[in-house]
Design a protein around this motif. Structure first.
Motif, mmCIF file in Angstrom:
data_model
loop_
_atom_site.group_PDB
_atom_site.id
_atom_site.type_symbol
_atom_site.label_atom_id
_atom_site.label_comp_id
_atom_site.label_asym_id
_atom_site.label_seq_id
_atom_site.Cartn_x
_atom_site.Cartn_y
_atom_site.Cartn_z
ATOM 1 N N THR A 105 0.833 -1.204 0.000
ATOM 2 C CA THR A 105 0.000 0.000 0.000
ATOM 3 C C THR A 105 0.866 1.252 0.000
ATOM 4 O O THR A 105 0.605 2.210 -0.738
ATOM 5 N N GLN A 106 1.918 1.258 0.813
ATOM 6 C CA GLN A 106 2.820 2.404 0.877
ATOM 7 C C GLN A 106 3.588 2.567 -0.439
ATOM 8 O O GLN A 106 3.817 3.689 -0.903
ATOM 9 N N ALA A 109 1.275 4.069 -2.870
ATOM 10 C CA ALA A 109 1.071 5.477 -2.527
ATOM 11 C C ALA A 109 2.195 6.346 -3.096
ATOM 12 O O ALA A 109 1.956 7.470 -3.544
ATOM 13 N N ALA A 113 1.768 9.380 -5.703
ATOM 14 C CA ALA A 113 2.130 10.692 -5.147
ATOM 15 C C ALA A 113 2.451 11.727 -6.218
ATOM 16 O O ALA A 113 2.256 12.925 -5.995
ATOM 17 N N ALA A 159 -4.230 3.325 -1.072
ATOM 18 C CA ALA A 159 -2.967 3.921 -1.506
ATOM 19 C C ALA A 159 -3.185 5.341 -2.023
ATOM 20 O O ALA A 159 -2.389 6.246 -1.738
ATOM 21 N N LYS A 160 -4.255 5.557 -2.801
ATOM 22 C CA LYS A 160 -4.566 6.904 -3.295
ATOM 23 C C LYS A 160 -4.795 7.862 -2.129
ATOM 24 O O LYS A 160 -4.312 9.001 -2.151
ATOM 25 N N GLN A 161 -5.532 7.394 -1.125
ATOM 26 C CA GLN A 161 -5.813 8.235 0.044
ATOM 27 C C GLN A 161 -4.525 8.579 0.786
ATOM 28 O O GLN A 161 -4.320 9.727 1.191
ATOM 29 N N LYS A 162 -3.647 7.586 0.955
ATOM 30 C CA LYS A 162 -2.362 7.829 1.608
ATOM 31 C C LYS A 162 -1.543 8.859 0.842
ATOM 32 O O LYS A 162 -0.906 9.733 1.436
ATOM 33 N N ALA A 163 -1.527 8.730 -0.489
ATOM 34 C CA ALA A 163 -0.763 9.657 -1.324
ATOM 35 C C ALA A 163 -1.293 11.080 -1.169
ATOM 36 O O ALA A 163 -0.518 12.032 -1.025
#
Length: 205
Positions: A105-106, A109, A113, A159-163
């Motif tokens: 996931t990271q 991301a 980013a 992943a999109k949310q983390k980015a």
């Protein structure tokens, strides 16, 4: 790596977003190329070419990727921090391992980013069509790591949310590096890391 349709400012912002995310992820930056017209030294050109050749593929695919790299807006080259999972000891992402899924996931991301940076900082220049290479890379990783389509979508959304959260939090670091790239075209990894780290709010995801 964004396609050649990006303006120099947008391309530099895109690559700065990637670079900041990889540093936060614990990776080591090797080279950040921000503009199509960046004047690379022979050593820098070699580093960019090696990163493409090292990705594998047929001879034709590698040649096409080398041509695309020379025509594209930029590139962020890094060395990954992850060699094997601390929990399952596997060197590839394992679907049943929570630690592997967190790492994946990271990783995703960091790929998202670049687009998150242009969307947040240059909304008038950002376009979803500019993200085809990033999305193809994400899709390839998800296809190889997960068999269930619903889980792929869930992980992709996370992943999109983390980015997006990362770029909003670390927008100053992105802007500082993007400005340097816009002026110089290319920044060596160690210097890019120094610029990023001196402007980071938090050092990890």
């Amino acid at each position: 790596m964004p396609p050649m349709s990006l303006s120099p400012k947008c391309s530099c912002c895109h690559e700065a977003g990637h670079a900041v995310a990889w540093v936060v992820n614990g990776d080591q930056l090797v080279l950040v190329v921000g503009r199509t017209d960046a004047n690379l030294t022979p050593e820098q050109e070699s580093l960019r070419n090696e990163s493409i050749i090292g990705a594998g593929g047929s001879t034709v695919e590698v040649i096409n990727q080398l041509f695309r790299a020379r025509r594209s807006g930029g590139a962020t080259i890094r060395r990954g921090a992850r060699s094997s999972c601390k929990d399952c000891k596997n060197s590839v992402f394992t679907e049943t391992c929570p630690a592997c899924m967190k790492t994946l996931t990271q990783h995703l991301a960091c790929i998202f980013a670049g687009g998150a940076a242009t969307a947040h900082l240059l909304p008038n220049q950002h376009a979803a069509t500019q993200l085809s290479d990033d999305l193809a890379q994400v899709d390839d990783l998800l296809q190889r790591a997960l068999t269930d389509e619903e889980r792929r979508k869930c992980l992709c959304d996370q992943a999109k949310q983390k980015a997006q959260e990362l770029i909003k939090r670390e927008s100053e670091a992105v802007q500082k590096l993007a400005s340097e790239l816009l002026v110089r075209g290319v920044v060596d990894g160690s210097e890019a890391e120094q610029i990023i780290r001196s402007n980071l709010q938090i050092l990890s995801f």
